[in-house]
Design a protein around this motif. Structure first.
Motif, PDB file in Angstrom:
ATOM      1  N   VAL A  21      39.803  36.398  42.832  1.00 45.61           N
ATOM      2  CA  VAL A  21      40.473  35.114  42.610  1.00 45.61           C
ATOM      3  C   VAL A  21      41.987  35.302  42.706  1.00 45.61           C
ATOM      4  N   ASN A  22      42.494  36.348  42.083  1.00 42.16           N
ATOM      5  CA  ASN A  22      43.924  36.634  42.130  1.00 42.16           C
ATOM      6  C   ASN A  22      44.397  36.866  43.568  1.00 42.16           C
ATOM      7  N   LYS A  23      43.601  37.577  44.334  1.00 39.19           N
ATOM      8  CA  LYS A  23      43.988  37.892  45.719  1.00 39.19           C
ATOM      9  C   LYS A  23      44.175  36.620  46.543  1.00 39.19           C
ATOM     10  N   ILE A  24      43.343  35.607  46.318  1.00 35.96           N
ATOM     11  CA  ILE A  24      43.458  34.386  47.125  1.00 35.96           C
ATOM     12  C   ILE A  24      44.393  33.363  46.471  1.00 35.96           C
ATOM     13  N   ALA A  25      44.280  33.166  45.169  1.00 37.11           N
ATOM     14  CA  ALA A  25      45.034  32.097  44.505  1.00 37.11           C
ATOM     15  C   ALA A  25      46.504  32.442  44.311  1.00 37.11           C
ATOM     16  N   VAL A  26      46.794  33.681  44.004  1.00 36.04           N
ATOM     17  CA  VAL A  26      48.173  34.078  43.722  1.00 36.04           C
ATOM     18  C   VAL A  26      48.839  34.679  44.953  1.00 36.04           C
ATOM     19  N   LEU A  27      48.118  35.589  45.604  1.00 39.56           N
ATOM     20  CA  LEU A  27      48.720  36.318  46.719  1.00 39.56           C
ATOM     21  C   LEU A  27      48.453  35.693  48.084  1.00 39.56           C
ATOM     22  N   GLY A  28      47.432  34.837  48.167  1.00 39.08           N
ATOM     23  CA  GLY A  28      47.087  34.215  49.445  1.00 39.08           C
ATOM     24  C   GLY A  28      46.541  35.200  50.469  1.00 39.08           C
ATOM     25  N   ASP A  29      46.021  36.324  49.997  1.00 42.99           N
ATOM     26  CA  ASP A  29      45.507  37.379  50.870  1.00 42.99           C
ATOM     27  C   ASP A  29      44.011  37.159  51.105  1.00 42.99           C
ATOM     28  N   ILE A  30      43.695  36.507  52.206  1.00 44.11           N
ATOM     29  CA  ILE A  30      42.304  36.140  52.506  1.00 44.11           C
ATOM     30  C   ILE A  30      41.433  37.380  52.689  1.00 44.11           C
ATOM     31  N   GLN A  31      41.923  38.378  53.403  1.00 42.43           N
ATOM     32  CA  GLN A  31      41.120  39.576  53.657  1.00 42.43           C
ATOM     33  C   GLN A  31      40.808  40.321  52.356  1.00 42.43           C
ATOM     34  N   ALA A  32      41.807  40.491  51.492  1.00 43.80           N
ATOM     35  CA  ALA A  32      41.573  41.158  50.207  1.00 43.80           C
ATOM     36  C   ALA A  32      40.616  40.333  49.345  1.00 43.80           C
ATOM     37  N   HIS A  33      40.749  39.001  49.407  1.00 41.09           N
ATOM     38  CA  HIS A  33      39.841  38.112  48.681  1.00 41.09           C
ATOM     39  C   HIS A  33      38.404  38.348  49.131  1.00 41.09           C
ATOM     40  N   LYS A  34      38.185  38.406  50.425  1.00 40.21           N
ATOM     41  CA  LYS A  34      36.837  38.638  50.963  1.00 40.21           C
ATOM     42  C   LYS A  34      36.296  39.996  50.502  1.00 40.21           C
ATOM     43  N   GLU A  35      37.136  41.021  50.575  1.00 47.26           N
ATOM     44  CA  GLU A  35      36.690  42.375  50.193  1.00 47.26           C
ATOM     45  C   GLU A  35      36.312  42.442  48.710  1.00 47.26           C
TER      46      GLU A  35
ATOM     47  N   ASP B 294      29.071  44.927  33.407  1.00 45.19           N
ATOM     48  CA  ASP B 294      29.670  43.642  33.016  1.00 45.19           C
ATOM     49  C   ASP B 294      31.177  43.644  33.251  1.00 45.19           C
ATOM     50  N   VAL B 295      31.836  44.694  32.809  1.00 45.81           N
ATOM     51  CA  VAL B 295      33.296  44.782  32.939  1.00 45.81           C
ATOM     52  C   VAL B 295      33.698  44.818  34.412  1.00 45.81           C
ATOM     53  N   LEU B 296      33.007  45.628  35.201  1.00 43.25           N
ATOM     54  CA  LEU B 296      33.329  45.730  36.629  1.00 43.25           C
ATOM     55  C   LEU B 296      33.038  44.418  37.353  1.00 43.25           C
ATOM     56  N   TRP B 297      31.939  43.759  36.996  1.00 44.42           N
ATOM     57  CA  TRP B 297      31.521  42.514  37.634  1.00 44.42           C
ATOM     58  C   TRP B 297      32.567  41.411  37.437  1.00 44.42           C
ATOM     59  N   VAL B 298      32.941  41.197  36.191  1.00 39.82           N
ATOM     60  CA  VAL B 298      33.930  40.159  35.888  1.00 39.82           C
ATOM     61  C   VAL B 298      35.294  40.551  36.469  1.00 39.82           C
ATOM     62  N   SER B 299      35.658  41.812  36.370  1.00 38.74           N
ATOM     63  CA  SER B 299      36.947  42.271  36.899  1.00 38.74           C
ATOM     64  C   SER B 299      37.042  42.080  38.405  1.00 38.74           C
ATOM     65  N   ALA B 300      36.019  42.504  39.140  1.00 41.82           N
ATOM     66  CA  ALA B 300      36.041  42.353  40.601  1.00 41.82           C
ATOM     67  C   ALA B 300      36.139  40.886  40.995  1.00 41.82           C
ATOM     68  N   THR B 301      35.447  40.041  40.260  1.00 40.23           N
ATOM     69  CA  THR B 301      35.476  38.608  40.555  1.00 40.23           C
ATOM     70  C   THR B 301      36.873  38.036  40.347  1.00 40.23           C
ATOM     71  N   TRP B 302      37.490  38.366  39.233  1.00 42.21           N
ATOM     72  CA  TRP B 302      38.818  37.820  38.943  1.00 42.21           C
ATOM     73  C   TRP B 302      39.918  38.465  39.782  1.00 42.21           C
ATOM     74  N   ILE B 303      39.734  39.709  40.186  1.00 42.72           N
ATOM     75  CA  ILE B 303      40.678  40.314  41.132  1.00 42.72           C
ATOM     76  C   ILE B 303      40.618  39.547  42.446  1.00 42.72           C
TER      77      ILE B 303
ATOM     78  N   TYR C 129      34.410  28.135  42.687  1.00 43.31           N
ATOM     79  CA  TYR C 129      34.690  27.861  41.277  1.00 43.31           C
ATOM     80  C   TYR C 129      33.424  28.014  40.435  1.00 43.31           C
ATOM     81  N   THR C 130      32.318  27.509  40.953  1.00 43.93           N
ATOM     82  CA  THR C 130      31.041  27.606  40.236  1.00 43.93           C
ATOM     83  C   THR C 130      30.610  29.065  40.104  1.00 43.93           C
ATOM     84  N   TYR C 131      30.771  29.828  41.182  1.00 42.32           N
ATOM     85  CA  TYR C 131      30.418  31.251  41.172  1.00 42.32           C
ATOM     86  C   TYR C 131      31.258  31.997  40.133  1.00 42.32           C
ATOM     87  N   VAL C 132      32.577  31.791  40.162  1.00 40.79           N
ATOM     88  CA  VAL C 132      33.475  32.492  39.231  1.00 40.79           C
ATOM     89  C   VAL C 132      33.150  32.114  37.785  1.00 40.79           C
TER      90      VAL C 132
END
Length: 187
Positions: free
Chosen positions: A135-149, A124-133, A90-93
């Motif tokens: 978050v979406n991968k783990i929080a919404v989809l529960g996809d741990i591997q995609a979250h890590k990537e 800046d755009v890529l940095w924030v986008s990759a970070t929030w993607i 959370y702090t990182y995001v």
């Protein structure tokens, strides 16, 4: 090179840049920093409010740079570690989000003009986008591997602060000491 060696190098470089930022901007005046001193030579550049936005960027970017290796390299094995991983996450995001947003303003005043500014804006755009993607991968989809990537991509973009400082001296040599030419390329 083994995984442990790469992790140590990443950690040492991240801490090195953090130490540099803390010393340069924490103990000395921002006016004495190389990038800032170049800006101050321009008669139409005003240090305030720009410098306050710069400090917000430095604090949040340093925080994300320090948190990254702990998140990427230490696996949350038990409930206590999972809670710590989430809190650091959370702090990182939050840090990346704030730093990325204020960096949009800073990119408008980038040393090197619009070429460097465009490079930093894209970062800046890529940095924030990759970070929030991520978050979406783990929080919404529960996809741990995609979250890590995606988080690895996010941290690679966070690490641009380090790679910029590693490449800049090399590019200065290649461009016969022309700071602006080297900065255009590195940005």
């Amino acid at each position: 090179m083994g995984k442990i060696t790469i992790r140590i190098i990443v950690f040492v470089l991240a801490l090195g840049i953090c130490a540099y930022a803390l010393i340069q901007y924490g103990f000395f005046s921002a006016k004495d920093a190389g990038f800032v001193s170049i800006k101050l030579r321009k008669p139409d550049f005003h240090l305030e409010p720009w410098v306050y936005v710069l400090y917000a960027h430095i604090i949040t970017a340093v925080l994300s740079l320090v948190i990254g290796p702990f998140q990427l390299f230490l696996k949350p094995a038990n409930l206590k570690r999972v809670k710590r991983h989430r809190m650091l996450g959370y702090t990182y995001v939050l840090s990346v989000s704030i730093s990325g947003l204020v960096s949009v303003y800073l990119s408008l005043y980038a040393t090197g003009g619009w070429v460097a500014g465009l490079g930093f804006l894209l970062l800046d755009v890529l940095w924030v986008s990759a970070t929030w993607i991520s978050v979406n991968k783990i929080a919404v989809l529960g996809d741990i591997q995609a979250h890590k990537e995606w988080m690895l991509r996010s941290y690679a973009l966070t690490f641009a602060a380090v790679t910029l400082r590693l490449w800049l001296p090399v590019l200065l040599i290649l461009y016969d000491g022309s700071f602006i030419a080297a900065y255009h390329v590195v940005a």
